[in-house]
Design a protein around this motif. Structure first.
Motif, PDB file in Angstrom:
ATOM      1  N   PRO A 161      58.891 -31.508  10.741  1.00 23.04           N
ATOM      2  CA  PRO A 161      58.561 -32.218  11.976  1.00 23.04           C
ATOM      3  C   PRO A 161      58.058 -31.281  13.070  1.00 23.04           C
ATOM      4  N   GLU A 182      56.253 -28.487  12.619  1.00 26.65           N
ATOM      5  CA  GLU A 182      54.838 -28.186  12.357  1.00 26.65           C
ATOM      6  C   GLU A 182      53.963 -29.369  12.743  1.00 26.65           C
ATOM      7  N   ALA A 201      54.578 -31.510  15.090  1.00 23.89           N
ATOM      8  CA  ALA A 201      54.498 -31.538  16.555  1.00 23.89           C
ATOM      9  C   ALA A 201      53.526 -30.470  17.062  1.00 23.89           C
ATOM     10  N   TRP A 202      53.573 -29.276  16.458  1.00 25.65           N
ATOM     11  CA  TRP A 202      52.623 -28.229  16.860  1.00 25.65           C
ATOM     12  C   TRP A 202      51.199 -28.705  16.637  1.00 25.65           C
ATOM     13  N   ALA A 257      51.935 -29.809  20.821  1.00 22.34           N
ATOM     14  CA  ALA A 257      53.190 -29.564  21.516  1.00 22.34           C
ATOM     15  C   ALA A 257      53.548 -28.085  21.383  1.00 22.34           C
ATOM     16  N   SER A 258      53.836 -27.430  22.505  1.00 21.41           N
ATOM     17  CA  SER A 258      54.247 -26.029  22.467  1.00 21.41           C
ATOM     18  C   SER A 258      55.612 -25.938  21.790  1.00 21.41           C
ATOM     19  N   LYS A 259      56.092 -24.712  21.562  1.00 24.52           N
ATOM     20  CA  LYS A 259      57.350 -24.556  20.823  1.00 24.52           C
ATOM     21  C   LYS A 259      58.509 -25.254  21.519  1.00 24.52           C
ATOM     22  N   ASP A 266      58.372 -27.633  23.880  1.00 25.99           N
ATOM     23  CA  ASP A 266      58.076 -29.060  23.911  1.00 25.99           C
ATOM     24  C   ASP A 266      58.452 -29.708  22.578  1.00 25.99           C
ATOM     25  N   ALA A 267      58.014 -29.078  21.485  1.00 22.32           N
ATOM     26  CA  ALA A 267      58.302 -29.619  20.151  1.00 22.32           C
ATOM     27  C   ALA A 267      59.806 -29.647  19.895  1.00 22.32           C
ATOM     28  N   THR A 322      61.312 -32.554  22.246  1.00 24.01           N
ATOM     29  CA  THR A 322      60.907 -33.943  22.028  1.00 24.01           C
ATOM     30  C   THR A 322      61.003 -34.380  20.567  1.00 24.01           C
ATOM     31  N   VAL A 323      61.053 -33.429  19.650  1.00 17.87           N
ATOM     32  CA  VAL A 323      61.078 -33.824  18.237  1.00 17.87           C
ATOM     33  C   VAL A 323      62.335 -33.328  17.522  1.00 17.87           C
TER      34      VAL A 323
END
Lengths: 221, 363
Positions: free
Chosen positions: A116, A118, A120-121, A125-127, A129-130, A133-134
């Motif tokens: 998930p 990867e 998000a990236w 999404a930055s590290k 952020d990912a 949010t994920v």
């Protein structure tokens, strides 16, 4: 309950809350690292984190007392003794309850895996952020277990508290040590009341953990 | 047309990925090869998910990785859309939030693909409020493709997006991939080991074997002229042509196509005039005649061609590679070759018995 008992309850809640917050802040990156690293020192760190589970609390308390006391390495550098203070008690609790927060988080992060993240990236999404949010929402059950177990285990500590904190009313006297004081003073009725509170609380906490784990499965497919 | 330049040398557990690519990227480019030939690893290197120590990668004017300068952009800073083998949708969001996850994270000026457009092309309008685990595999993969498209990528990477789907679901997703390219003009790199998919989709191929790139180019050129095409199960391919519909002959039920000013006839198609149509020719259906025939023949499709190469196949047969603007292969007997006395550069007429549409070359 007496005023002294109530102040012990208040100190206990403050201690457990602070400890859990500190542990989440340092435990999240540490558990993430443990879940994903291929480093050879990983088993050493895992063993160190798990140590408080098997170590007699008095051993941990003894070393912490020496370290935090006026003549310990910390005391000499900072010119202050943290032994028998609330801050010292928080530091001791952080070590003592660490495995109960780290292990559920590590397990949850391992279950989430890299997939998930990867994804998000790939969606910009930055590290951080990912992660926020994920990964964290998917690892939510791990967080709930970590918070509940860390909180409950801190409330249940006795040996470390006695060694590092003593039992200073309003500062370092917590529920578990209060029971001990009551029994020493032959006040069985008051000891009974607090013991019942702790027993009920611990049972409800564990019940909550098991119910949450069963009732709200997160669908990952 | 954008150019992709990439150099990666990466030791892996069972083999070594060693790739030096310099290819034009337009349309759908398939990265094709057997399982375990390094296709997915190559894709992950291109995305920045794997980092080759001395790696280099440039797409168009933008250098995304240049280890000699210590530069390697993380995936989230590359304008790439990535669809994984598994959909990898976020289980804590519904379909709408999954679709808009990346869309919300790019600047308003960078938004060239609109949600309504993607939802329509992928046919997922009725799913927007659903939870992820209530979707079928094919639906999930379509949402994953949509989510990637909505980041308005300059390059879309698809890693066997159909691998986890059964045949029926495959047919549900396949047309969308073709369409989305035609509508949105985003170049696609498509990893697959399924020949059928590639013959239907790809314009170009990058052929991989044991961690190396063994061929690149236009689909038809690579698949007809390759030395080891027999090993890949391509031995029946005569040509894969992108023709255009010219005319419908209702009286005889035929559709006339044009390919490089050659006329081709196929059974009537419900495709409008002017539209592209991909046709397949089997090498066994191509026979050769030395002169333009004056005797009437039942063959409608006769193409003027030049002999480019003669390839031995077995004791009795040979493949003759012809040039009709692109390669066309005719499988004929060794005896016919001798009787015709074919020489390189000779002019011949290729008689094509049937022109097939979306036929299976793979047995």
């Amino acid at each position: 309950m007496t005023d002294l008992d109530l102040s012990a309850l208040w100190v206990t809640v403050q201690l457990a809350t602070t400890t859990v917050i500190v542990l989440l802040l340092i435990g999240t990156p540490l558990a993430w690292w443990l879940a994903h690293t291929r480093s050879r020192i990983r088993p050493i760190i895992e063993a160190l984190v798990a140590l408080p589970i098997v170590l007699p609390p008095t051993v941990l308390g003894f070393y912490l007392l020496i370290t935090l006391g006026p003549y310990g390495p910390f005391g000499r550098v900072a010119q202050v003794s943290l032994a028998f203070t609330f801050t010292g008690l928080v530091i001791a609790s952080v070590f003592y309850s660490m495995p109960f927060v780290i292990q559920p988080l590590q397990g949850a992060f391992e279950a989430v895996g890299k997939a998930p993240l990867e994804a998000a990236w790939s969606l910009r999404a930055s590290k951080l952020d990912a992660f926020l949010t994920v990964v964290s929402p998917i690892a939510l059950r791990g967080y709930i277990s970590a918070i509940v177990l860390g909180f409950a285990h801190t409330i249940g500590e006795f040996g470390v508290v006695l060694m590092v904190g003593g039992s200073i009313p309003g500062q370092t006297r917590v529920l578990s040590t209060t029971i001990f004081e009551h029994v020493e003073a032959m006040e069985y009725g008051q000891a009974h009341a607090i013991a019942a509170i702790l027993l009920t609380f611990s049972f409800l906490v564990l019940l909550a953990v098991y119910v949450v784990n069963r009732r709200f499965p997160i669908h990952v497919s | 047309m954008s150019h992709l330049r990439a150099r990666f040398d990466l030791p892996l557990s069972t083999f070594r990925l060693n790739v030096n690519l310099d290819v034009p990227i337009s349309g759908i480019t398939a990265i094709f090869g057997p399982s375990g030939s390094g296709k997915t690893t190559l894709l992950r290197c291109l995305a920045g998910l794997e980092r080759a120590p001395q790696g280099f990668m440039q797409f168009g004017e933008e250098v995304w990785q240049d280890e000699s300068r210590g530069r390697c952009l993380p995936l989230y800073e590359r304008p790439i859309g990535y669809v994984f083998q598994e959909p990898r949708l976020f289980p804590h969001y519904d379909v709408r939030s999954n679709l808009l996850y990346g869309y919300k994270r790019i600047s308003i000026e960078a938004r060239r693909v609109a949600p309504e457009q993607v939802i329509e092309i992928l046919g997922i309008g009725h799913l927007l409020d659903r939870r992820i685990h209530k979707l079928s595999g094919g639906e999930q993969q379509r949402v994953a493709i949509g989510r990637a498209l909505l980041t308005s990528p300059k390059l879309l990477l698809l890693d066997e997006p159909l691998a986890s789907l059964d045949l029926q679901r495959k047919q549900e997703v396949l047309p969308f991939i073709r369409q989305l390219h035609e509508h949105l003009r985003i170049p696609v790199l498509y990893v697959s080991h399924g020949l059928t998919e590639i013959l239907q989709l790809a314009d170009r191929v990058i052929l991989m074997k044991e961690g190396h790139v063994v061929g690149t180019g236009l689909l038809n050129e690579v698949f007809t002229t390759l030395h080891f095409r027999g090993q890949l199960g391509l031995h029946r391919i005569g040509a894969i042509l992108n023709a255009r519909v010219i005319h419908h002959d209702l009286q005889y039920g035929l559709t006339q196509l044009d390919f490089n000013n050659h006329a081709l006839f196929v059974p009537i198609q419900s495709v409008p005039v002017g539209q592209a149509l991909r046709v397949h020719i089997f090498s066994n259906d191509v026979s050769l005649v030395l002169a333009q025939t004056v005797v009437p023949t039942s063959i409608l499709n006769i193409l003027k061609a030049t002999v480019v190469e003669v390839r031995e196949i077995d004791q009795s047969s040979v493949d003759v590679v012809l040039d009709i603007g692109t390669p066309l292969v005719a499988s004929i007997t060794r005896k016919s070759l001798m009787l015709l006395g074919l020489k390189l550069g000779q002019l011949v007429f290729a008689h094509i018995k049937t022109v097939a549409l979306n036929e299976e070359f793979v047995e």
